[in-house]
Design an enzyme around this catalytic site. Structure first.
Site, PDB file in Angstrom:
ATOM      1  N   SER A  44      44.552 -17.613 -46.076  1.00 26.78           N
ATOM      2  CA  SER A  44      43.490 -17.381 -45.116  1.00 26.78           C
ATOM      3  C   SER A  44      42.797 -18.979 -44.963  1.00 26.78           C
ATOM      4  O   SER A  44      42.928 -19.668 -43.937  1.00 26.78           O
ATOM      5  CB  SER A  44      42.486 -16.430 -45.547  1.00 26.78           C
TER       6      SER A  44
ATOM      7  N   PHE B 222      38.377 -18.436 -53.375  1.00 30.01           N
ATOM      8  CA  PHE B 222      39.539 -18.010 -54.250  1.00 30.01           C
ATOM      9  C   PHE B 222      40.165 -16.840 -53.573  1.00 30.01           C
ATOM     10  O   PHE B 222      39.397 -15.790 -53.049  1.00 30.01           O
ATOM     11  CB  PHE B 222      39.155 -17.400 -55.531  1.00 30.01           C
ATOM     12  N   GLU B 223      41.218 -16.526 -53.492  1.00 33.09           N
ATOM     13  CA  GLU B 223      42.159 -15.720 -52.750  1.00 33.09           C
ATOM     14  C   GLU B 223      42.896 -14.571 -53.502  1.00 33.09           C
ATOM     15  O   GLU B 223      44.063 -13.859 -53.117  1.00 33.09           O
ATOM     16  CB  GLU B 223      42.677 -16.088 -51.458  1.00 33.09           C
ATOM     17  N   SER B 224      42.962 -14.997 -54.818  1.00 32.55           N
ATOM     18  CA  SER B 224      43.648 -13.988 -55.619  1.00 32.55           C
ATOM     19  C   SER B 224      42.803 -13.681 -57.023  1.00 32.55           C
ATOM     20  O   SER B 224      41.864 -14.472 -57.339  1.00 32.55           O
ATOM     21  CB  SER B 224      44.805 -14.662 -56.289  1.00 32.55           C
TER      22      SER B 224
END
Ligand code: NAG
Ligand code: NAG
Length: 363
Positions: free
Chosen positions: A7, A167-169
């Site tokens: 993203s 943070f995407e995880s």
């Protein structure tokens, strides 16, 4: 289906938050504009200019420097701007005197300069326990915040205005990390520091809910209303567009009840999934501003895409009722950074044009 894409780009970025008239983030304004710089998402050899060139009176309030890509072994990535940096031996960090000068210049113009931590390529997963999280917060503060005598500072004597989390995880122990950073910022009376985060629009956020769920006081959040079914592209679908849910979060769940919520959008067609043109965004702004008191402005991904989209910034500023003069640039090629490859760096422009740098860049 929501496309599953990286993203916000990938690594550490600089976020510039520029409030409208005063030029820095304002918690009472509904016209803040925040833009990520550092990832050259538009790609190409001459698209990302040096930070300084974006700090004229263009109505941008906040600039996010993207990204600090890893924390335990601190490492940064600024795409093409890294060309002007040199490795700091014995570390995974870079020394970036041009960015140091430009941060100071931009702050002198009233811009708020945030260091963005994380990005789509962040893979450390957080910390094994709260003691190591706190130790890392102290390190990050020493490297980028106010500090005396800390060696190896990538931006030298320049001090960022705060930190943005992207943070995407899933991550562990970010609450003690953020909490320690917040305490260090709040204890430093030399200036006002900010903390922001960039969750996806899907609520609750999969990666940062522990921090958003009342544990950490954020000044604002930049919601990624793109690359997801709930984004601006689906504004007229009441089963999708969910600013109301985030407004509710702001009033009832957020530790800071005065937190501002920025609508994050792709700044150009190729910058992310679900771009909407400026007139459509204008209607979304006026509807949201009229209904929700938490609305604080617009976040854009990213600077390189924004400046390649003629008229977009001017139009968004006008929709927000923001001041400042129109961007005049047309930046000159000679002043742009010229390469997207740095020795040891093999970044690629991924789908949606987001620059995905390798992990160990701040080296
Ligand atoms: C700054 O960059 C980070 C990426 O780490 C992002 O999460 C955040 O939303 C950005 N802030 C703004 C205001 O664009
Ligand atoms: C809009 O929302 C619907 C769910 O109501 C979803 O099925 C659709 O994929 C979304 N459209 C876009 C372009 O994301």
């Amino acid at each position: 289906m929501a496309p599953s894409l990286p993203s916000l780009a990938s690594i550490a970025s600089i976020l510039t938050l520029v409030p409208s008239v005063l030029a820095g983030f304002s918690s009472s304004a509904t016209s803040n504009i925040a833009v990520y710089w550092g990832q050259n998402s538009a790609g190409g050899a001459s698209t990302q200019s040096r930070l300084k060139e974006y700090c004229t009176d263009n109505g941008i309030n906040v600039i996010n420097i993207s990204f600090l890509v890893s924390i335990k072994t601190p490492s940064v990535n600024f795409a093409s701007a890294s060309d002007k940096c040199t490795a700091i031996s014995g570390t995974s960090l870079l020394k970036c005197p041009e960015i140091e000068d430009d941060i100071k210049y931009c702050q002198g113009q009233g811009k708020t300069i945030m260091l963005s931590i994380g990005g789509a390529t962040y893979t450390e997963g957080g910390f094994s326990d709260s003691a190591s999280a706190i130790a890392s917060a102290n390190t990050v503060w020493g490297l980028f915040g106010s500090s005396t005598g800390t060696a190896n500072r990538p931006f030298g004597s320049a001090v960022v205005d705060g930190f943005d989390f992207d943070f995407e995880s899933t991550t562990s122990n970010f609450v003690p990390f953020a909490s320690q950073l917040r305490s260090l910022m709040d204890a430093d009376s030399s200036k006002t520091y900010y903390l922001s985060a960039a969750p996806q629009c899907v609520y609750p956020d999969a990666a940062m809910n522990d921090m958003l769920n009342g544990a950490i006081s954020f000044n604002w959040i930049n919601i990624q209303f793109y690359n997801n079914f709930c984004g601006v592209i689906n504004f007229s679908n009441p089963n999708a567009w969910n600013f109301n849910v985030w407004d509710d979060w702001a009033h009832k769940t957020s530790k800071n009840p005065n937190v501002k919520v920025l609508i994050g959008v792709p700044a150009n067609t190729g910058a992310g999934g679900g771009y909407v043109a400026a007139p459509t965004l204008g209607s979304i702004i006026s509807d949201t501003k009229g209904k929700y008191s938490s609305f604080g402005g617009i976040m854009m991904w990213d600077m390189s895409q924004l400046y390649a989209n003629s008229g977009f910034l001017t139009s968004v500023r006008s929709s927000l009722g923001a001041g400042g003069s129109a961007p005049t640039t047309t930046l000159t090629t000679s002043t742009r950074t010229t390469s997207t490859t740095t020795p040891g760096q093999t970044g690629v422009v991924a789908q949606w044009g987001q620059y995905v740098p390798p992990f160990s860049f701040l080296r």
